[in-house]
Scaffold this active site. Structure first.
Site, PDB file in Angstrom:
ATOM      1  N   CYS A  37       0.822  -1.211   0.000  1.00 32.04           N
ATOM      2  CA  CYS A  37       0.000   0.000   0.000  1.00 32.04           C
ATOM      3  C   CYS A  37       0.855   1.260   0.000  1.00 32.04           C
ATOM      4  O   CYS A  37       0.324   2.376  -0.051  1.00 32.04           O
ATOM      5  CB  CYS A  37      -0.981  -0.013   1.169  1.00 32.04           C
ATOM      6  SG  CYS A  37      -0.402  -0.758   2.675  1.00 32.04           S
ATOM      7  N   ASP A  39       2.569   2.503   2.411  1.00 33.23           N
ATOM      8  CA  ASP A  39       2.508   3.210   3.686  1.00 33.23           C
ATOM      9  C   ASP A  39       3.887   3.294   4.344  1.00 33.23           C
ATOM     10  O   ASP A  39       4.662   2.344   4.286  1.00 33.23           O
ATOM     11  CB  ASP A  39       1.571   2.485   4.668  1.00 33.23           C
ATOM     12  CG  ASP A  39       0.114   2.606   4.243  1.00 33.23           C
ATOM     13  OD1 ASP A  39      -0.143   3.238   3.206  1.00 33.23           O
ATOM     14  OD2 ASP A  39      -0.746   2.055   4.955  1.00 33.23           O
ATOM     15  N   CYS A  63      -3.120   4.874   5.224  1.00 33.73           N
ATOM     16  CA  CYS A  63      -4.579   4.908   5.351  1.00 33.73           C
ATOM     17  C   CYS A  63      -4.988   5.197   6.795  1.00 33.73           C
ATOM     18  O   CYS A  63      -4.163   5.216   7.698  1.00 33.73           O
ATOM     19  CB  CYS A  63      -5.163   3.569   4.920  1.00 33.73           C
ATOM     20  SG  CYS A  63      -4.705   2.227   6.018  1.00 33.73           S
ATOM     21  N   CYS A 106      -2.228  -3.350   9.017  1.00 39.59           N
ATOM     22  CA  CYS A 106      -1.893  -2.019   9.548  1.00 39.59           C
ATOM     23  C   CYS A 106      -1.484  -2.113  11.012  1.00 39.59           C
ATOM     24  O   CYS A 106      -0.577  -1.406  11.459  1.00 39.59           O
ATOM     25  CB  CYS A 106      -3.072  -1.059   9.416  1.00 39.59           C
ATOM     26  SG  CYS A 106      -3.601  -0.813   7.713  1.00 39.59           S
TER      27      CYS A 106
END
Lengths: 129, 180
Positions: A37, A39, A63, A106
Site C-alpha cells: 500500500c 505506507d 490509510c 496495519c
C-alpha cells in the site's frame, strides 16, 4: 469500506504526532513500511534512565487504519517498560480499533514499528558501553 | 487458437523481458482484439462466445499488467515464483524509508508554499529519477536470474511500489491544487 468509530477518532484527532531528535541517546526510532500500500510509518520513544517510556511520537503516511494503529500505540506505550512495549501484540491493537480483516496488516505495521523503536534504543545503549 | 493457460508474454507472443517493446505490445493487442471482436462470434455457439469473453478479459489483464513498468516487474518476478503483489511483511532498508518519509513531508508542505507549482515539479523530477534508476536496477538484477539476484530484484520492486504511490499522491495533489 466503513471505518470504526475508534479509527475515525484517532484519524481525526491523532495523538502524539511529531518528531523527536533521532540523534539523542535516549530516543529510539522505528521506521517501517508496507510496499503493497506504500505506507510509511515512523514511531519514536523517549526512554528514562530507569527504562520507562516517557514519551512517544509518530508520523504515518498511509490509510486511516495505519494512522490510528500508530496513534494508539504511542498512547499505550507511555509509562511502559521497554519489555512491556516489546510485547505489545498487533491483535490487541486490531481489537481495540475494531479493524476488519483486510486492515489487520496495519496493526502489524504498528507492532513492527514499536519493536523497531525499542531495538534501536537498545542498540544505541549497547554502543555507548 | 488462444490459450489462457499461457503466461501473458506467451499469450501475446512477446519475448519474456523487462525491456518490453511497448509498440509491439500495442500491435499484438490490437491484432488479438480484432480476432476477438464480438461481431465475429455472432454465429457461434454459447460456449464459443463464453470463451471469447474469457479471452478478452485475459487479454485486457495481460496488456494492463505488462504496460505498467511496476506491474510488469512484479509479473516477471511472479513467473519466477516471487509474489510481490500483496506482501505486507517485509524488512526494508531504514535509510530508504527515511527518504520516503522526507519526500512525503515535502509533499505535505507543498500546498502552503509560495510556489506550489515549482515545488510539485521538483518532486515529480525526483520521483521520475528514482523510478528510472529502480527500473534499471531491477532489469540488471532480473537478467542475472540467480536466486540472490532475483531477491535483489524483489527489493527494487518493493522500493518502486513506494515511489509509485508517491507519484500518484503528487498527481492527486496537483489535481486538487490546479484543477478548479
Amino acid at each position: 469500506m466503513a471505518y470504526s468509530e475508534q479509527v475515525i477518532d484517532h484519524y481525526e484527532n491523532p495523538r502524539n504526532v511529531g518528531k523527536m531528535n533521532d540523534h539523542d541517546d535516549n530516543i529510539g526510532t522505528g521506521m517501517v513500511g508496507a510496499p503493497a500500500c506504500g505506507d510509511v510509518m515512523r514511531l519514536q520513544i523517549k526512554v528514562s534512565e530507569d527504562g520507562i517510556i516517557e514519551d512517544a511520537k509518530f508520523k504515518t503516511y498511509g490509510c486511516g487504519s495505519a494512522i490510528a494503529s500508530s496513534s494508539l500505540v504511542t498512547e499505550w506505550v507511555k509509562g511502559m517498560t521497554l519489555d512491556q512495549a516489546q510485547e505489545l501484540k498487533n491483535t490487541k491493537i486490531a481489537e481495540e480499533l475494531a479493524l476488519p480483516p483486510v486492515k489487520i496488516h496495519c496493526s502489524v505495521l504498528a507492532e513492527d514499528a514499536i519493536k523497531a523503536a525499542v531495538a534501536d534504543y537498545k542498540e544505541k545503549q549497547a554502543k555507548k558501553q | 487458437m488462444m490459450d489462457i493457460t499461457q503466461n501473458y508474454f506467451e499469450f501475446l507472443a512477446l519475448p519474456v523481458t523487462y525491456q518490453l517493446d511497448l509498440q509491439a505490445l500495442a500491435e499484438r493487442s490490437r491484432e488479438l482484439q480484432k480476432t476477438l471482436h464480438p461481431d465475429r462470434f455472432s454465429h457461434l455457439s454459447d460456449r464459443e462466445r463464453r470463451l471469447s469473453v474469457q479471452y478478452t478479459a485475459y487479454l485486457n489483464e495481460a496488456v494492463s499488467t505488462l504496460k505498467n513498468p511496476l506491474s510488469r516487474a512484479q509479473y516477471l518476478l511472479k513467473l519466477e515464483g516471487i509474489d510481490t503483489f500483496s506482501e505486507t511483511q517485509v524488512q526494508l532498508d531504514p535509510m530508504f524509508l527515511m527518504q520516503q518519509m522526507e519526500l512525503r513531508e515535502s509533499l505535505e508542505e507543498v500546498a502552503g508554499s509560495s510556489d506550489p507549482g515549482a515545488e510539485i515539479e521538483a518532486l515529480q523530477v525526483t520521483v521520475d529519477r528514482e523510478m528510472k534508476s529502480l527500473r534499471d536496477e531491477f532489469d540488471s538484477y532480473y537478467k542475472q536470474s540467480t536466486p540472490t539476484a532475483l531477491e535483489a530484484a524483489a527489493v527494487s520492486v518493493r522500493k518502486m511500489q513506494f515511489i509509485d504511490k508517491l507519484g500518484r499522491e503528487i498527481e492527486a495533489l496537483e489535481d486538487q491544487l490546479f484543477d478548479e
